[in-house]
Enzyme design. Structure first.
Site, PDB file in Angstrom:
ATOM      1  N   LYS A  35       0.865  -1.182   0.000  1.00 38.46           N
ATOM      2  CA  LYS A  35       0.000   0.000   0.000  1.00 38.46           C
ATOM      3  C   LYS A  35       0.899   1.229   0.000  1.00 38.46           C
ATOM      4  O   LYS A  35       1.610   1.503   0.962  1.00 38.46           O
ATOM      5  CB  LYS A  35      -0.922   0.036   1.220  1.00 38.46           C
ATOM      6  CG  LYS A  35      -2.083   1.027   1.048  1.00 38.46           C
ATOM      7  CD  LYS A  35      -2.572   1.623   2.338  1.00 38.46           C
ATOM      8  CE  LYS A  35      -1.764   2.796   2.808  1.00 38.46           C
ATOM      9  NZ  LYS A  35      -1.873   4.013   1.941  1.00 38.46           N
ATOM     10  N   GLY A  60       5.782   3.752  10.044  1.00 44.16           N
ATOM     11  CA  GLY A  60       5.140   5.060  10.041  1.00 44.16           C
ATOM     12  C   GLY A  60       5.010   5.608  11.445  1.00 44.16           C
ATOM     13  O   GLY A  60       5.727   5.194  12.363  1.00 44.16           O
ATOM     14  N   SER A  61       4.092   6.517  11.621  1.00 45.92           N
ATOM     15  CA  SER A  61       3.930   7.189  12.913  1.00 45.92           C
ATOM     16  C   SER A  61       3.365   6.241  13.957  1.00 45.92           C
ATOM     17  O   SER A  61       2.667   5.266  13.638  1.00 45.92           O
ATOM     18  CB  SER A  61       3.003   8.395  12.761  1.00 45.92           C
ATOM     19  OG  SER A  61       1.666   7.967  12.549  1.00 45.92           O
ATOM     20  N   THR A  62       3.639   6.550  15.212  1.00 45.04           N
ATOM     21  CA  THR A  62       3.096   5.750  16.307  1.00 45.04           C
ATOM     22  C   THR A  62       1.578   5.841  16.340  1.00 45.04           C
ATOM     23  O   THR A  62       0.889   4.852  16.622  1.00 45.04           O
ATOM     24  CB  THR A  62       3.703   6.218  17.639  1.00 45.04           C
ATOM     25  OG1 THR A  62       5.118   5.970  17.611  1.00 45.04           O
ATOM     26  CG2 THR A  62       3.098   5.476  18.817  1.00 45.04           C
ATOM     27  N   HIS A  63       1.035   7.016  16.024  1.00 42.21           N
ATOM     28  CA  HIS A  63      -0.425   7.186  16.020  1.00 42.21           C
ATOM     29  C   HIS A  63      -1.087   6.214  15.047  1.00 42.21           C
ATOM     30  O   HIS A  63      -2.013   5.476  15.417  1.00 42.21           O
ATOM     31  CB  HIS A  63      -0.779   8.623  15.651  1.00 42.21           C
ATOM     32  CG  HIS A  63      -2.242   8.835  15.370  1.00 42.21           C
ATOM     33  ND1 HIS A  63      -3.201   8.796  16.359  1.00 42.21           N
ATOM     34  CD2 HIS A  63      -2.896   9.062  14.194  1.00 42.21           C
ATOM     35  CE1 HIS A  63      -4.395   9.001  15.816  1.00 42.21           C
ATOM     36  NE2 HIS A  63      -4.237   9.161  14.511  1.00 42.21           N
ATOM     37  N   VAL A  64      -0.611   6.200  13.809  1.00 47.43           N
ATOM     38  CA  VAL A  64      -1.212   5.299  12.824  1.00 47.43           C
ATOM     39  C   VAL A  64      -0.831   3.851  13.127  1.00 47.43           C
ATOM     40  O   VAL A  64      -1.634   2.933  12.931  1.00 47.43           O
ATOM     41  CB  VAL A  64      -0.775   5.697  11.398  1.00 47.43           C
ATOM     42  CG1 VAL A  64      -1.341   4.729  10.367  1.00 47.43           C
ATOM     43  CG2 VAL A  64      -1.226   7.118  11.089  1.00 47.43           C
ATOM     44  N   GLY A  65       0.381   3.638  13.647  1.00 42.53           N
ATOM     45  CA  GLY A  65       0.801   2.279  14.002  1.00 42.53           C
ATOM     46  C   GLY A  65      -0.105   1.633  15.023  1.00 42.53           C
ATOM     47  O   GLY A  65      -0.356   0.423  14.965  1.00 42.53           O
ATOM     48  N   GLU A  79       7.182  -0.702  12.894  1.00 50.53           N
ATOM     49  CA  GLU A  79       8.339   0.170  13.130  1.00 50.53           C
ATOM     50  C   GLU A  79       7.815   1.593  13.103  1.00 50.53           C
ATOM     51  O   GLU A  79       7.419   2.100  12.053  1.00 50.53           O
ATOM     52  CB  GLU A  79       9.407  -0.074  12.062  1.00 50.53           C
ATOM     53  CG  GLU A  79      10.753   0.543  12.433  1.00 50.53           C
ATOM     54  CD  GLU A  79      10.999   1.867  11.751  1.00 50.53           C
ATOM     55  OE1 GLU A  79      10.826   2.910  12.419  1.00 50.53           O
ATOM     56  OE2 GLU A  79      11.362   1.866  10.568  1.00 50.53           O
ATOM     57  N   CYS A 126      13.014   8.314  11.049  1.00 50.98           N
ATOM     58  CA  CYS A 126      12.573   7.785  12.342  1.00 50.98           C
ATOM     59  C   CYS A 126      13.712   7.722  13.356  1.00 50.98           C
ATOM     60  O   CYS A 126      13.481   7.790  14.570  1.00 50.98           O
ATOM     61  CB  CYS A 126      11.949   6.399  12.162  1.00 50.98           C
ATOM     62  SG  CYS A 126      13.030   5.222  11.304  1.00 50.98           S
ATOM     63  N   GLU A 131       7.597  13.876  19.281  1.00 49.65           N
ATOM     64  CA  GLU A 131       8.482  13.735  18.136  1.00 49.65           C
ATOM     65  C   GLU A 131       8.258  14.913  17.194  1.00 49.65           C
ATOM     66  O   GLU A 131       7.141  15.152  16.748  1.00 49.65           O
ATOM     67  CB  GLU A 131       8.192  12.417  17.416  1.00 49.65           C
ATOM     68  CG  GLU A 131       9.083  12.163  16.218  1.00 49.65           C
ATOM     69  CD  GLU A 131       8.739  10.877  15.490  1.00 49.65           C
ATOM     70  OE1 GLU A 131       9.612  10.337  14.792  1.00 49.65           O
ATOM     71  OE2 GLU A 131       7.587  10.405  15.608  1.00 49.65           O
TER      72      GLU A 131
END
Length: 482
Positions: free
Chosen positions: A172, A228-233, A250, A284, A378
């Site tokens: 994706k 990607g970001s922690t939010h989306v992760g 990651e 990152c 971050e």
């Protein structure tokens, strides 16, 4: 302008309903790529194509898989100019994309070398005549979700080891670097991997949540990897858990860079500047927290400030630019808000902080405290803060006072002292007398805490992208209790 179709089953195709979206250069505002906006049905078709290709790819002899991956690496490197031509999607410097291509090619070569390293075990059984084995076999379809900031490296990483392990892949693409991600798929297709072995889906930004859930929910998808970001992760991790799919995540980081009182300050300054400001700090592993012993802090800050004065950010097409653009104007506004909050609460702006559109000059702040957002959040931009402490234990406490734990660095002339500290830093990666930004294809790459779980890279990836199976062979009669 680049036209970016989907790649499904070896064929370039538009979205089923014909929709597209545009990605613009963040500096000039000009359209760089016009991109197919996949529907849910397109997502289903991509998974179906990967599922259809799986039996043949999984059964392929490892030497043949190796040969095709090596050909892909060669083609990727040969087409470096095409990737650099698409750098306008993110406003990055050409040298960053060139570096991306080199490391991505190395990742494909490393993956190729792993095709014969997927081994198992013979396990002693307590049953007479029973021969027991633990075998690692391909899982099926792997979903890779890659970000824009290191677009060639991270998209290639999302698919290289899954392929080496005998899986097929749906990638994706990021909405911010769709042409680059699609080009990776085309390189692999042109290298002869086979129709449907790699499929690439792009989607309009507003459609991302629905597309991601549709892909994860598909029963044929057996593994998920996300960078990607922690939010989306967290969202991806929750969806994967809901549908019982193992996930490799990651995520974000806020890398600490410890400067002990005996450090080589010139070497530390060079590494800190590279780690904090390369690619505008949009990595990152970027150095965000400079944790410096009081005894050397003033000298270190003065030397780093002098270095930063040589790092001009500007339009990547300008020959005087050392650093490029942020990914968009919104990123600049967000990061400037963090800087302004810190200054309003008492931090000292040592240098930088000037924002013009998506161009933010490299920034250094001193006197940052835990009352400021920049202490914990971050920035994902060209911003570093100085935190001062007395002695190694104080520096270690500051380093570990973070929700993140991806990369770290320690500078000291006493390597035994530094190694003892490194083993206590809460991070998945730690470099002694080297920058926080460091990646090699064969190394285990992953974080702890809010930086995610699992590891990419070489042999570490085999566990992530294979299914461990217990298989037995009964030789001779067996006694049963009934």
């Amino acid at each position: 302008m680049l036209d970016v179709p989907l790649l499904i089953g070896g064929q370039s195709c538009p979205a089923r309903d014909g929709r597209t979206f545009e990605r613009c250069n963040p500096v000039t505002g000009k359209v760089v790529s016009r991109v197919a906006a996949a529907t849910l049905e397109d997502a289903d078709a991509a998974v179906a194509a990967a599922q259809a290709a799986f039996p043949g790819w999984a059964a392929m002899l490892p030497g043949e898989r190796r040969a095709r991956l090596l050909e892909a690496a060669a083609q990727l490197q040969a087409r470096s100019g095409e990737f650099i031509a698409a750098a306008g999607e993110t406003g990055a410097m050409a040298n960053w994309y060139g570096f991306n291509v080199q490391l991505a090619a190395d990742m494909l070569r490393e993956a190729a070398s792993m095709t014969t390293q997927i081994t198992g075990d013979v396990i002693p059984s307590n049953v007479p005549g029973n021969f027991a084995m633990a075998l690692r076999q391909p899982c099926g379809v792997v979903l890779g979700i890659a970000p824009w900031n290191a677009p060639v490296i991270l998209a290639t990483r999302a698919i290289a080891m899954p392929l080496a392990c005998g899986n097929t892949v749906v990638l994706k693409a990021s909405e911010l670097s769709p042409a680059v991600h699609r080009l990776i798929g085309q390189v692999l297709q042109d290298a002869g991997l086979g129709d449907g072995v790699v499929n690439v889906i792009s989607n309009a930004p507003a459609d991302a949540p629905a597309i991601v859930e549709r892909l994860i929910a598909n029963p044929a998808v057996r593994r998920v990897n996300f960078t990607g970001s922690t939010h989306v992760g967290r969202i991806v991790g929750e969806l994967s858990a809901r549908y019982l799919k193992p996930a490799l995540l990651e995520l974000g980081g806020k890398a600490p860079f410890l400067v002990l009182d005996d450090a080589d300050l010139d070497a530390a300054v060079e590494a800190a500047a590279f780690g904090a400001y390369f690619n505008q700090g949009q990595i990152c592993m970027s150095t965000e927290r400079l944790i410096v012993d009081h005894k050397v802090a003033d000298t270190f800050v003065a030397r780093l400030t002098a270095k930063i004065k040589t790092l001009r950010a500007g339009n990547p097409d300008d020959s005087e630019s050392v650093l490029g653009s942020l990914v968009d104007v919104g990123a600049g506004t967000r990061i400037k808000g963090l800087i302004d909050d810190a200054v309003a609460r008492g931090a000292t702006l040592v240098i930088g902080g000037q924002l013009q559109g998506s161009i933010l000059q490299p920034t250094l702040l001193d006197g940052v405290t835990d009352a400021m957002r920049l202490y914990r959040e971050e920035s994902f931009g060209p911003v570093a803060v100085v935190l001062r402490g007395d002695g190694d234990e104080a520096l270690l406490r500051l380093a570990n006072d973070s929700d993140f734990g991806l990369s770290a660095a320690i500078f000291s002339r006493d390597t035994s002292r530094a190694l003892a500290l490194a083993q206590r830093v809460e991070s998945g990666i730690c470099h002694i007398n080297g920058p926080t930004v460091h990646d090699e294809a064969q190394m285990p790459f992953g974080g702890v805490k809010s930086s995610g779980y699992g590891s990419f890279g070489g042999k570490a990836s085999i566990e992530q992208f294979t299914q461990l199976r217990w298989v037995t062979l009964q030789n001779g009669p067996r006694h049963y209790p009934i």
